[in-house]
Design an enzyme around this catalytic site. Structure first.
Site, PDB file in Angstrom:
ATOM      1  N   LYS A 164      -1.108  -9.401   2.969  1.00  0.00           N
ATOM      2  CA  LYS A 164      -0.296  -8.959   4.115  1.00  0.00           C
ATOM      3  C   LYS A 164      -1.145  -8.068   5.010  1.00  0.00           C
ATOM      4  CE  LYS A 164       3.256  -5.902   3.754  1.00  0.00           C
ATOM      5  NZ  LYS A 164       2.744  -4.796   4.609  1.00  0.00           N
ATOM      6  N   GLU A 194      -0.994  -5.707   8.780  1.00  0.00           N
ATOM      7  CA  GLU A 194      -0.133  -5.115   9.793  1.00  0.00           C
ATOM      8  C   GLU A 194      -0.672  -5.444  11.185  1.00  0.00           C
ATOM      9  OE1 GLU A 194       0.411  -0.921   9.064  1.00  0.00           O
ATOM     10  OE2 GLU A 194       1.182  -1.274   7.036  1.00  0.00           O
ATOM     11  N   ASP A 239      -1.250  -6.146  -0.237  1.00  0.00           N
ATOM     12  CA  ASP A 239      -1.476  -5.523   1.076  1.00  0.00           C
ATOM     13  C   ASP A 239      -2.963  -5.281   1.297  1.00  0.00           C
ATOM     14  OD1 ASP A 239       0.546  -5.017   2.895  1.00  0.00           O
ATOM     15  OD2 ASP A 239       1.238  -3.203   1.875  1.00  0.00           O
ATOM     16  N   GLU A 271       9.742  -4.185  10.202  1.00  0.00           N
ATOM     17  CA  GLU A 271      10.111  -2.865   9.647  1.00  0.00           C
ATOM     18  C   GLU A 271      10.657  -1.952  10.744  1.00  0.00           C
ATOM     19  OE1 GLU A 271       7.296  -1.150   6.944  1.00  0.00           O
ATOM     20  OE2 GLU A 271       8.494   0.693   6.720  1.00  0.00           O
ATOM     21  N   ASP A 308       0.839  -1.202   0.000  1.00  0.00           N
ATOM     22  CA  ASP A 308       0.000   0.000   0.000  1.00  0.00           C
ATOM     23  C   ASP A 308       0.876   1.255   0.000  1.00  0.00           C
ATOM     24  OD1 ASP A 308       0.808  -0.264   2.610  1.00  0.00           O
ATOM     25  OD2 ASP A 308      -1.188  -0.172   3.500  1.00  0.00           O
ATOM     26  N   SER A 309       2.210   1.057   0.000  1.00  0.00           N
ATOM     27  CA  SER A 309       3.130   2.176  -0.244  1.00  0.00           C
ATOM     28  C   SER A 309       2.849   2.807  -1.599  1.00  0.00           C
ATOM     29  CB  SER A 309       4.583   1.695  -0.190  1.00  0.00           C
ATOM     30  OG  SER A 309       4.759   0.547  -1.007  1.00  0.00           O
TER      31      SER A 309
HETATM   32  O1  KIV Z   1       3.573  -1.111   1.560  1.00  0.00           O
HETATM   33  C1  KIV Z   1       4.747  -1.525   1.507  1.00  0.00           C
HETATM   34  O2  KIV Z   1       5.477  -1.313   0.538  1.00  0.00           O
HETATM   35  C2  KIV Z   1       5.227  -2.319   2.635  1.00  0.00           C
HETATM   36  C3  KIV Z   1       6.672  -2.660   2.650  1.00  0.00           C
HETATM   37  C4  KIV Z   1       7.487  -1.472   2.955  1.00  0.00           C
HETATM   38  C5  KIV Z   1       6.959  -3.782   3.575  1.00  0.00           C
HETATM   39  O3  KIV Z   1       4.477  -2.644   3.502  1.00  0.00           O
END
Ligand code: KIV
Length: 284
Positions: free
Chosen positions: A112, A114, A83, A180, A44-45
């Site tokens: 993924k 968190e 994510d 992280e 989600d970056s």
């Molecule tokens: O969203 C993302 O790119 C991430 C990574 C930095 C692990 O969660």
């Protein structure tokens, strides 16, 4: 055939470090896949590096589905992890709906989430339904408004909490976990205590694998480079100078050349002009 969860576990068991990279579209997924990167994260970056947002908080599930679908299309071998964005897995039922969209609509092979012990019940249920889950603890970007962007786990209490969070995520059935922004010795300790692989970002060399954001790694996000990132290329500069040459060629009339163009014999063109004239005269 894509990389399987069993293979991911074997990487750790054999002591082979695992590279993971983010990707957000068809082309980058294709490049990462052909480079042999076994794990691709549609992070989600993308909120920051693709959509220009200031954090991952506003990223929507629709956006994640859209980008994950493109990454899945672009890759054949890598395991694609999508994510789950902020507030899309606040309870088990919502998490099933959200993860279901990433798996069924977008074609991700895993999701993924968190969070540590608090997220474990969600992880456990998703895994029980056949949805592979990667955990993510330490600095969790979706909580940036609460925890800032500091290295996590510096005090004994915070470190102990992170160790127990990692164990809870593993016990819930996650196949791997992102660590992280953790001090190197803490990340190494967690890695040693877990059976599943840890994937570090800003957590030192003691993790079972490493993940980097595509734009950081390749120098595409030119204004800012986090301390934990290593730029392997300055793509912004390369692309900028290529575009400058292109714009100059267009202005000078040196692009396109005959090589990028098609020819037509003079007689056919003359005939076309005569036809136009005839059409014009019949319309008058
Ligand atoms: O969203 C993302 O790119 C991430 C990574 C930095 C692990 O969660």
């Amino acid at each position: 055939m894509r990389v399987t969860l069993l293979e991911v576990q074997k990487f750790k068991d054999r002591g082979e470090r695992i590279p993971m990279v983010t990707a957000y579209d068809y082309t980058s997924a294709q490049i990462a896949d052909r480079a042999g990167v076994p794990l691709i994260l549609v992070g989600d970056s993308l909120g920051m590096v693709v959509l220009g947002l200031t954090s991952t908080v506003p990223v929507t599930l629709d956006e994640m589905v859209h980008h994950t679908r493109a990454v899945v299309r672009g890759s054949q071998r890598a395991l694609v992890i999508g994510d789950l964005p902020f507030l899309t897995y606040t309870n088990v039922d919502q998490a099933i709906q959200s993860a279901g969209r990433l798996m069924q609509e977008a074609g991700a092979q895993a999701v993924k989430v968190e969070g540590g012990a608090a997220t474990a019940p969600v992880i456990e249920r998703l895994v029980s339904l056949g949805i592979p889950v990667m955990g993510h603890i330490g600095f969790t970007p979706q909580s940036v408004n609460q925890i800032g962007t500091r290295v996590q786990g510096r005090s004994a209490e915070a470190a102990a909490q992170l160790i127990s969070d990692a164990l809870a995520v593993e016990a819930a059935g996650a196949f791997a976990i992102v660590l992280e922004l953790l001090p190197t010795p803490l990340a190494r300790t967690i890695t040693d205590r877990l059976r599943i692989p840890t994937i570090g970002i800003g957590a030192g060399v003691g993790c079972a694998g490493q993940v980097q954001v595509w734009h950081d790694l390749l120098g595409l996000y030119s204004d800012f480079l986090p301390r934990h990132a290593q730029r392997y290329l300055n793509l912004s500069e390369l692309i900028g100078s290529a575009l400058l040459r292109y714009a100059t060629d267009v202005r000078d009339g040196t692009f396109p050349t005959a090589a990028q163009s098609s020819s037509m014999d003079e007689a056919t063109l003359r005939e076309a002009l005569e036809l136009v004239e005839r059409m014009d005269s019949t319309q008058r």
